[in-house]
Design a protein around this motif. Structure first.
Motif, PDB file in Angstrom:
ATOM      1  N   THR A 140     -36.652 -12.492  44.330  1.00  0.00           N
ATOM      2  CA  THR A 140     -37.917 -12.816  44.989  1.00  0.00           C
ATOM      3  C   THR A 140     -37.716 -13.862  46.084  1.00  0.00           C
ATOM      4  OG1 THR A 140     -38.508 -14.421  43.264  1.00  0.00           O
ATOM      5  CG2 THR A 140     -39.329 -12.167  42.995  1.00  0.00           C
ATOM      6  N   LEU A 142     -36.551 -12.027  49.154  1.00  0.00           N
ATOM      7  CA  LEU A 142     -37.698 -11.353  49.768  1.00  0.00           C
ATOM      8  C   LEU A 142     -38.606 -12.347  50.475  1.00  0.00           C
ATOM      9  CD1 LEU A 142     -38.474  -8.846  46.889  1.00  0.00           C
ATOM     10  CD2 LEU A 142     -37.485  -8.304  49.121  1.00  0.00           C
ATOM     11  N   LEU A 161     -41.485 -11.166  52.876  1.00  0.00           N
ATOM     12  CA  LEU A 161     -41.995 -10.012  52.144  1.00  0.00           C
ATOM     13  C   LEU A 161     -42.553 -10.499  50.809  1.00  0.00           C
ATOM     14  CD1 LEU A 161     -39.106  -7.468  52.781  1.00  0.00           C
ATOM     15  CD2 LEU A 161     -41.397  -7.398  53.748  1.00  0.00           C
ATOM     16  N   ALA A 179     -43.448 -10.210  46.976  1.00  0.00           N
ATOM     17  CA  ALA A 179     -42.843  -9.508  45.841  1.00  0.00           C
ATOM     18  C   ALA A 179     -43.807  -9.460  44.670  1.00  0.00           C
ATOM     19  CB  ALA A 179     -41.563 -10.203  45.422  1.00  0.00           C
ATOM     20  N   ALA A 196     -41.729  -4.626  46.652  1.00  0.00           N
ATOM     21  CA  ALA A 196     -42.020  -5.379  47.871  1.00  0.00           C
ATOM     22  C   ALA A 196     -42.482  -4.399  48.933  1.00  0.00           C
ATOM     23  CB  ALA A 196     -40.786  -6.128  48.345  1.00  0.00           C
ATOM     24  N   ALA A 217     -38.265  -4.032  55.283  1.00  0.00           N
ATOM     25  CA  ALA A 217     -37.121  -4.938  55.128  1.00  0.00           C
ATOM     26  C   ALA A 217     -35.995  -4.483  56.043  1.00  0.00           C
ATOM     27  CB  ALA A 217     -36.645  -4.951  53.687  1.00  0.00           C
ATOM     28  N   ILE A 224     -31.411  -7.524  54.836  1.00  0.00           N
ATOM     29  CA  ILE A 224     -32.070  -7.924  53.593  1.00  0.00           C
ATOM     30  C   ILE A 224     -31.707  -6.951  52.472  1.00  0.00           C
ATOM     31  CG2 ILE A 224     -34.315  -8.198  52.448  1.00  0.00           C
ATOM     32  CD1 ILE A 224     -33.506 -10.509  54.309  1.00  0.00           C
ATOM     33  N   LEU A 228     -29.752  -7.813  48.943  1.00  0.00           N
ATOM     34  CA  LEU A 228     -30.263  -7.459  47.622  1.00  0.00           C
ATOM     35  C   LEU A 228     -29.258  -6.627  46.842  1.00  0.00           C
ATOM     36  CD1 LEU A 228     -33.928  -6.616  48.621  1.00  0.00           C
ATOM     37  CD2 LEU A 228     -33.183  -8.579  47.253  1.00  0.00           C
TER      38      LEU A 228
END
Length: 95
Positions: A18, A21, A26, A28, A41, A45, A49, A53
């Motif tokens: 999170t 994000l 963004l 979450a 999310a 993105a 990003i 992740l």
């Protein structure tokens, strides 16, 4: 975007996702079912990003959700959902 976490993902691991994000601005939303945490999310993105992740250990997979809902749901889970509507509860008279 849907981020599926490993079943043994800790609260700290979910917070790390999170945070990534949030860095990308963004929002979450975390849900937990009986098997594993899932982070949802908004779309949009950047590839950077997504790469960040995917590189995190507790992340099992990342599913982009830039398509129509039905296609996105099939990308998340290829199994069909079956709903049994033959139960007695459906046969109750209305009113």
């Amino acid at each position: 975007m849907i981020i599926v976490m490993c079943p043994d993902a800790t609260d700290e691991a979910v917070a790390e996702v999170t945070d990534v994000l949030a860095d990308a601005e963004l929002e979450a939303q975390v849900t937990r079912d009986e098997t594993q945490p899932v982070v949802m999310a908004g779309s949009g993105a950047s590839p950077d990003i997504v790469a960040r992740l995917v590189a995190l250990d507790p992340v099992a997979r990342v599913v982009r959700t830039d398509g129509p809902g039905r296609l996105v749901s099939k990308a998340y889970s290829s199994k069909s959902t079956v709903i049994d509507v033959s139960s007695a509860a459906w046969r109750q008279p209305l009113g």
